[in-house]
Design a protein around this motif. Structure first.
Motif, short mmCIF file in Angstrom:
data_model
loop_
_atom_site.label_atom_id
_atom_site.label_comp_id
_atom_site.label_asym_id
_atom_site.label_seq_id
_atom_site.Cartn_x
_atom_site.Cartn_y
_atom_site.Cartn_z
N ALA A 134 0.83 -1.22 0.00
CA ALA A 134 0.00 0.00 0.00
C ALA A 134 0.85 1.26 0.00
N ASN A 135 2.06 1.16 0.49
CA ASN A 135 2.95 2.32 0.55
C ASN A 135 4.27 1.94 -0.12
N ARG A 136 4.60 2.61 -1.19
CA ARG A 136 5.80 2.28 -1.96
C ARG A 136 7.07 2.39 -1.11
N TRP A 137 7.15 3.44 -0.25
CA TRP A 137 8.33 3.62 0.58
C TRP A 137 8.51 2.47 1.56
N VAL A 138 7.43 2.02 2.14
CA VAL A 138 7.49 0.90 3.09
C VAL A 138 7.94 -0.36 2.37
N TRP A 139 7.38 -0.60 1.19
CA TRP A 139 7.75 -1.78 0.41
C TRP A 139 9.24 -1.74 0.06
N GLU A 140 9.70 -0.59 -0.44
CA GLU A 140 11.10 -0.45 -0.82
C GLU A 140 12.04 -0.65 0.36
N LEU A 141 11.71 -0.02 1.50
CA LEU A 141 12.55 -0.17 2.69
C LEU A 141 12.58 -1.61 3.18
N PHE A 142 11.41 -2.24 3.21
CA PHE A 142 11.33 -3.62 3.70
C PHE A 142 12.08 -4.57 2.78
N MET A 143 11.78 -4.51 1.49
CA MET A 143 12.41 -5.43 0.54
C MET A 143 13.92 -5.19 0.44
N SER A 144 14.32 -3.93 0.36
CA SER A 144 15.76 -3.63 0.29
C SER A 144 16.45 -4.03 1.59
N GLY A 145 15.82 -3.74 2.71
CA GLY A 145 16.41 -4.11 4.00
C GLY A 145 16.56 -5.61 4.15
N MET A 146 15.55 -6.35 3.77
CA MET A 146 15.62 -7.82 3.88
C MET A 146 16.62 -8.40 2.88
N THR A 147 16.75 -7.78 1.72
CA THR A 147 17.73 -8.23 0.75
C THR A 147 19.14 -8.03 1.28
N VAL A 148 19.40 -6.85 1.81
CA VAL A 148 20.72 -6.56 2.39
C VAL A 148 20.98 -7.48 3.58
N PHE A 149 19.98 -7.67 4.43
CA PHE A 149 20.11 -8.55 5.59
C PHE A 149 20.50 -9.96 5.14
N THR A 150 19.81 -10.49 4.14
CA THR A 150 20.09 -11.84 3.65
C THR A 150 21.51 -11.94 3.10
N LEU A 151 21.91 -10.95 2.31
CA LEU A 151 23.25 -10.99 1.74
C LEU A 151 24.33 -10.85 2.81
N VAL A 152 24.13 -9.96 3.77
CA VAL A 152 25.11 -9.80 4.85
C VAL A 152 25.21 -11.08 5.67
N LEU A 153 24.08 -11.71 5.95
CA LEU A 153 24.10 -12.95 6.71
C LEU A 153 24.84 -14.05 5.94
N GLU A 154 24.46 -14.25 4.69
CA GLU A 154 25.04 -15.36 3.94
C GLU A 154 26.50 -15.14 3.57
N LEU A 155 26.89 -13.90 3.34
CA LEU A 155 28.29 -13.62 3.02
C LEU A 155 29.14 -13.42 4.28
N GLY A 156 28.52 -12.96 5.36
CA GLY A 156 29.25 -12.70 6.58
C GLY A 156 29.36 -13.89 7.51
N PHE A 157 28.36 -14.75 7.54
CA PHE A 157 28.33 -15.89 8.45
C PHE A 157 29.59 -16.76 8.35
N PRO A 158 30.02 -17.14 7.12
CA PRO A 158 31.19 -18.02 7.03
C PRO A 158 32.46 -17.43 7.64
N PHE A 159 32.52 -16.12 7.79
CA PHE A 159 33.70 -15.50 8.39
C PHE A 159 33.47 -15.17 9.86
N ALA A 160 32.30 -14.62 10.17
CA ALA A 160 32.01 -14.18 11.54
C ALA A 160 31.89 -15.35 12.51
#
Length: 182
Positions: A108-134
């Motif tokens: 319903a709100n483009r800004w909310v969608w963008e923030l949520f989807m972008s945030g979850m995308t970055v979260f997933t990438l940081v987790l999957e790329l960072g976990f093997p090292f951290a």
């Protein structure tokens, strides 16, 4: 899921898991208690430590491979990859009204969608790329493990991949020494 279960079963087949986690061990404990004898202790072995380390290394490689393969996908760069999962009728729990209402509120709100989807995308990438090292740094291990458990629990709930998520959590738990030697 099949690949993860095959990997895990392969290591369990070779590792001395039966010394601690087996029906034979439970019977041995039960007999000792019934006869009033002390429960025989299981001594830590270098063989068990070797297989635990192999599972950890293998899991780290899998996680890093998953993260780097996502970097090759255009939908991960545009931030729309997760939408393909959460709005996919085959994966997502679309039979629940609260889920549909949540998706409707999100779009319903483009800004909310963008923030949520972008945030979850970055979260997933940081987790999957960072976990093997951290996970190899003692101070970072527990926070990354907790986040990974929540991540896979979310995958199990939102995508219906319950067995896959359960197996991935078992891989994450391989970084806890307490589970191998009680």
């Amino acid at each position: 899921m099949d690949t993860m279960s095959s990997i895990l079963l392969f290591y369990m087949m070779l590792a001395p898991c039966a010394r601690v986690w087996s029906l034979d061990r439970l019977i041995e404990i039960w007999r000792a208690k019934n006869q009033g004898l002390p429960v025989p202790m299981v001594e830590p072995s270098s063989e068990a430590t070797f297989f635990q380390r192999m599972i950890q290394i293998h899991f780290s490689i899998i996680y890093f491979g998953a993260g780097t393969s996502k970097l090759m996908g255009a939908s991960w760069w545009s931030g729309t990859a997760l939408w393909a999962c959460v709005a996919n009728y085959s994966f997502a729990p679309m039979q629940y009204d609260f889920y549909i209402r949540g998706l409707e509120a999100l779009v319903a709100n483009r800004w909310v969608w963008e923030l949520f989807m972008s945030g979850m995308t970055v979260f997933t990438l940081v987790l999957e790329l960072g976990f093997p090292f951290a996970v190899w740094m003692p101070q970072m291990r527990l926070p990354f493990m907790i986040v990974a458990i929540f991540f896979h629990t979310g995958i199990g709930i939102l995508m219906g991949l319950r067995i896959f998520s359960f197996l991935m959590c078992i891989f994450v738990f391989s970084f806890l020494r307490v589970l191998i030697f009680p």
